[in-house]
Design a protein around this motif. Structure first.
Motif, PDB file in Angstrom:
ATOM      1  N   PHE A 111      -2.695  -6.801   3.648  1.00 48.19           N
ATOM      2  CA  PHE A 111      -3.941  -6.768   2.890  1.00 48.19           C
ATOM      3  C   PHE A 111      -4.535  -5.365   3.013  1.00 48.19           C
ATOM      4  O   PHE A 111      -4.182  -4.596   3.915  1.00 48.19           O
ATOM      5  N   LYS A 112      -5.441  -5.077   2.101  1.00 46.94           N
ATOM      6  CA  LYS A 112      -6.147  -3.795   2.179  1.00 46.94           C
ATOM      7  C   LYS A 112      -7.263  -3.880   3.205  1.00 46.94           C
ATOM      8  O   LYS A 112      -7.462  -2.965   4.016  1.00 46.94           O
TER       9      LYS A 112
ATOM     10  N   GLY B 160      -0.685   4.465   1.507  1.00 45.96           N
ATOM     11  CA  GLY B 160      -0.635   5.051   0.172  1.00 45.96           C
ATOM     12  C   GLY B 160       0.193   4.280  -0.827  1.00 45.96           C
ATOM     13  O   GLY B 160       0.429   4.758  -1.940  1.00 45.96           O
ATOM     14  N   LYS B 161       0.653   3.084  -0.471  1.00 41.95           N
ATOM     15  CA  LYS B 161       1.461   2.279  -1.380  1.00 41.95           C
ATOM     16  C   LYS B 161       0.627   1.158  -1.984  1.00 41.95           C
ATOM     17  O   LYS B 161      -0.421   0.788  -1.451  1.00 41.95           O
ATOM     18  N   PRO B 162       1.096   0.588  -3.104  1.00 39.08           N
ATOM     19  CA  PRO B 162       0.350  -0.523  -3.717  1.00 39.08           C
ATOM     20  C   PRO B 162       0.321  -1.775  -2.850  1.00 39.08           C
ATOM     21  O   PRO B 162      -0.450  -2.696  -3.123  1.00 39.08           O
ATOM     22  N   SER B 163       1.189  -1.819  -1.834  1.00 43.61           N
ATOM     23  CA  SER B 163       1.225  -2.976  -0.934  1.00 43.61           C
ATOM     24  C   SER B 163       0.650  -2.568   0.416  1.00 43.61           C
ATOM     25  O   SER B 163       1.387  -2.200   1.332  1.00 43.61           O
ATOM     26  N   PRO B 164      -0.676  -2.609   0.570  1.00 42.89           N
ATOM     27  CA  PRO B 164      -1.292  -2.132   1.818  1.00 42.89           C
ATOM     28  C   PRO B 164      -1.001  -3.061   2.992  1.00 42.89           C
ATOM     29  O   PRO B 164      -0.909  -4.278   2.831  1.00 42.89           O
ATOM     30  N   PHE B 165      -0.824  -2.473   4.158  1.00 45.22           N
ATOM     31  CA  PHE B 165      -0.679  -3.228   5.404  1.00 45.22           C
ATOM     32  C   PHE B 165      -1.668  -2.599   6.379  1.00 45.22           C
ATOM     33  O   PHE B 165      -1.481  -1.464   6.822  1.00 45.22           O
TER      34      PHE B 165
ATOM     35  N   GLU C 218       7.891  -3.611  -5.669  1.00 45.63           N
ATOM     36  CA  GLU C 218       7.353  -2.256  -5.737  1.00 45.63           C
ATOM     37  C   GLU C 218       5.858  -2.285  -6.034  1.00 45.63           C
ATOM     38  O   GLU C 218       5.094  -1.495  -5.496  1.00 45.63           O
ATOM     39  N   ASN C 219       5.458  -3.228  -6.877  1.00 42.69           N
ATOM     40  CA  ASN C 219       4.040  -3.396  -7.202  1.00 42.69           C
ATOM     41  C   ASN C 219       3.663  -4.859  -6.999  1.00 42.69           C
ATOM     42  O   ASN C 219       3.644  -5.649  -7.948  1.00 42.69           O
ATOM     43  N   PRO C 220       3.387  -5.263  -5.761  1.00 42.95           N
ATOM     44  CA  PRO C 220       3.093  -6.673  -5.489  1.00 42.95           C
ATOM     45  C   PRO C 220       1.767  -7.099  -6.117  1.00 42.95           C
ATOM     46  O   PRO C 220       0.894  -6.277  -6.393  1.00 42.95           O
ATOM     47  N   ILE C 221       1.646  -8.392  -6.329  1.00 45.38           N
ATOM     48  CA  ILE C 221       0.403  -8.950  -6.845  1.00 45.38           C
ATOM     49  C   ILE C 221      -0.578  -9.089  -5.688  1.00 45.38           C
ATOM     50  O   ILE C 221      -0.290  -9.749  -4.691  1.00 45.38           O
TER      51      ILE C 221
END
Length: 759
Positions: A587-588, A507-512, A538-541
């Motif tokens: 990565f997503k 659920g975070k902007p940085s998926p693993f 907090e909001n990685p590219i």
């Protein structure tokens, strides 16, 4: 051998009735190259520590589990100095280098590991490395994570089995938390376990071994016998207590004991023997008071001019200091024999001439002082021995409490694996189960595990069962048997760490996420929303790329220096390695046909020793990389990242050479390449080959001659053509890159030197 040890040894042999034998010591032969020492050790421990660890072999395991590094006669130090993480890591790598000789398959070359920051960061330590982002708990977990990172898996079956374990843990967070709790217990005991392998100075070793039978054939096995070690321990304890007995206590015991023995009736005999401790204690206290009294006690005198008539009271057995002075004054001291031994003296009833002066008094005081000195010296000897014994037991018990934590953690892991109904986890728990099964047998390892589970090793206490501590410490000669189980605990730790990353990033902007592996003959790498583990924000590219099977097999990142091309390119390579080493990554989504060969070409430099200029080194490595890729066997799937192929010559020549090299690689069907250049000619590869796609990393042009890196990868060339066509804007950007104008320049990965190496 000391006399007391010989006596107690014979008694112990009679009690145990056991036959003693020793196993021959197996010599170890170091391999010329060892993965744990020469590869992992190269990266994971400091150079000084590494050199020290490489110089020594594991000492022979003795009956008391103590070792000696040198015969230097240094002061014994029984204080527990818990090793730091680097020292524990060094000791464990040394152990593994001698216990496990195998070389992992698919091993990446050292310089690939270094340039992709897999095990070390830009500063040469763990911080800033990919390994530092994997939250393993135990040291063996860290070693396993490092080993997996630099040896990516290729087998689809193995990868899917790994992902099944990860999926189970992600879907069962309660099991995940319990496994983490068990691993923390193992971590709690690792430093103490390492201390059993850390050599001691000779003086310390001799003191630690002073409570044991000699470690020689025929005797060492007695140290594992609770009965034999109890006999020795209580004998040593009583021997030390004897130092507290005042000098004349023995005489009082014999005197009062004889009176009790010769009492007229059995009733009186029994009464006297019951009263004996009280009677002796009373005599000792009274005797000590009398011994220091300047008044006459045993003797009396009547003076008549220069003569003294001296009489004796035979019922009084103690001689006071006044009595001694009287005897010395009349030259009767020789009749006492040795006053430090005999307290009875002659029976005198006669007259003697006096010896005037102060010397008789000084002599009497001196004899009493000598007796007191002996008493104090014996008490001091008792204190020092008890202090040493207490420190020895504290040393042993502290380390064994750590081992008890390890056993407790291993048991929890074993029980969780068995009760979780997860066959995938059982595959990585076999050695743990095998180790713990020994506790139901009567071998040394089983006795050790059972002992470590007793209350004696719940905490350190002066009142603990000391013979059990000694026996259990001796049984730690089986310590190497724990290594296999701890390695498996490390494998579980590595899996748990990745499952924790997946869980924490939900659920975070940085998926693993888990990767999807497919069986394809040709290479495929499709990453959706991949991000750089080393630039966690907090909001990685997030960036995406598609190479092979439905997309272009190769990618060319075009544009200016310092825009983030290398950082983005390396993040894709790391994501692929993470996927194949741990089943998941930053990565997503990822769709990948397992890559068999990784190649890295990053910023070759001049080599004076080989008489190579920068250009010559770049060209030689570029040619070697291309040749290696062309010679790959059918069925191979390679991924190459290539950064700024040639910079050591004029731009026109560099463009032609890089274009030619990339075009040659583009024709190879089982190869994928991500190349980053600041040159225009390679941008034509998309149209000329149909197997390259152009990308750029967007840079925003801001007012006041400033720019902003976005690290966002875009398809095409339109927005980056200014780098090739707009001289004025290009000059402004280059000026902005200068450190005095841009505080962020030092973080650009393209400024970090790297080397091209075939995996």
């Amino acid at each position: 051998m000391k006399l007391y040890q010989s006596i107690v040894l014979l008694a112990a042999l009679a009690i145990t009735g056991s036959s003693i034998c020793t196993e021959p010591t197996e010599s170890r032969q170091q391999l010329p190259y060892n993965f744990y020492r020469d590869y992992l050790g190269y990266f994971l421990i400091p150079n000084t520590a590494l050199m020290n660890e490489q110089k020594r072999d594991l000492p022979a395991i003795t009956g008391t589990s103590q070792q000696t590094t040198s015969p230097e006669d240094k002061t014994a130090d029984l204080t527990i100095h818990a090793p730091d993480n680097a020292e524990v890591l060094g000791l464990f790598l040394t152990i593994l280098s001698q216990q496990k000789k195998e070389m992992p398959e698919n091993l990446l070359e050292k310089r690939v590991t270094e340039k992709l920051n897999l095990l070390v960061g830009p500063e040469g330590d763990l911080s800033g490395s990919i390994l530092s982002t994997i939250p393993t708990i135990t040291t063996f977990g860290e070693i396993t994570a490092a080993k997996n990172l630099i040896a990516p898996r290729r087998s689809l079956e193995e990868l899917k089995s790994l992902q099944a374990r990860l999926s189970f843990l992600v879907d069962n967070p309660d099991v995940l938390e319990k496994l983490e709790s068990a691993l923390r217990k193992i971590k709690k005991g690792e430093a103490m376990f390492a201390l059993f392998f850390k050599p001691q100075h000779k003086a310390t070793t001799e003191l630690l071994n002073s409570l044991y039978f000699p470690d020689v054939p025929g005797f060492a096995e007695l140290n594992k016998s609770t009965t034999a070690i109890s006999v020795l321990f209580y004998y040593l304890t009583l021997s030390n207590l004897y130092n507290l007995i005042p000098l004349h206590t023995t005489g009082s015991i014999f005197y009062n004991g004889k009176n009790a023995l010769y009492a007229p009736s059995w009733k009186e005999k029994l009464t006297e023997f019951v009263k004996l401790p009280y009677t002796v204690t009373k005599d000792v206290v009274i005797s000590e008071i009398i011994r220091h009294s300047p008044a006459l006690y045993r003797y009396s005198k009547e003076s008549n001019g220069s003569l003294d008539h001296i009489t004796t009271n035979p019922q009084r057995r103690t001689i006071s200091m006044g009595d001694l002075e009287l005897l010395m004054r009349h030259n009767l001291a020789q009749d006492l024999g040795n006053p430090l031994i005999s307290k009875y003296g002659p029976n005198i009833n006669n007259s003697f001439n006096q010896n005037p002066g102060i010397m008789p008094k000084l002599s009497a005081y001196g004899i009493t002082a000598m007796e007191d000195f002996v008493v104090v010296a014996r008490a001091a000897a008792f204190y020092m021995a008890e202090r040493d014994y207490a420190n020895i037991f504290k040393n042993f018990q502290t380390k064994l409490v750590g081992m008890a934590h390890i056993v407790e953690g291993l048991e929890e892991l074993n029980n969780l694996i068995k009760s979780s109904d997860a066959p995938e986890l059982e595959e990585v728990g076999t050695e743990i189960n095998t180790l713990l099964e020994h506790q139901y047998g009567n071998d040394d390892l089983g006795r050790l595990i059972r002992a470590l589970k007793t209350d004696t090793f719940k905490s350190v206490s002066y009142f603990s069962n000391k013979p059990r501590i000694l026996t259990t410490n001796a049984l730690m000669c089986k310590k190497l048997d724990f290594v296999g189980a701890l390695c498996q605990a490390g494998e579980i730790d590595d899996i748990v760490a990745i499952a924790r990353l997946i869980k924490d990033h939900e659920g975070k902007p940085s998926p693993f996420s888990l990767a999807t592996f497919i069986d394809e003959e040709l290479p495929l790498l499709k990453i959706t929303d991949g991000w750089n583990l080393l630039l966690i924000k907090e909001n990685p590219i997030c960036n995406s790329i598609h190479l092979g099977l439905g997309g272009n097999a190769n990618a060319h990142f075009a544009g200016p220096h310092g825009s983030g091309k290398s950082t983005t390119m390396k993040s894709f390579a790391v994501a692929a390695i993470m996927a194949q080493s741990h089943g998941a990554g930053p990565f997503k989504e990822m769709l990948i046909a397992p890559i068999t060969d990784f190649f890295v070409y990053l910023d070759e430099r001049e080599n004076i020793r080989k008489n190579l200029s920068t250009f010559m080194a770049e060209q030689a490595t570029l040619d070697a990389t291309c040749t290696t890729i062309k010679n790959l066997t059918p069925g191979s799937r390679s991924l190459t990242i290539m950064d700024e192929g040639i910079k050591g010559t004029v731009e026109k020549s560099a463009e032609k050479r890089v274009y030619k090299a990339l075009k040659g690689i583009a024709s190879i069907p089982h190869s994928m390449v991500i190349a980053a250049t600041h040159l225009f000619e390679p941008t034509k590869l998309e149209a000329d080959t149909g197997r390259f796609a152009n990308y750029y990393v967007k840079v925003n042009d801001l007012p006041n001659n400033t720019f902003e890196r976005t690290y966002k990868l875009e398809r095409g060339l339109e927005e980056v053509m200014w780098w090739f066509k707009d001289d004025e804007k290009r000059e402004r950007f280059i000026n902005w890159l200068m450190p005095e104008n841009n505080a962020d320049t030092e973080i650009v990965a393209e400024n970090i030197p790297a080397v091209a190496v075939a995996a």
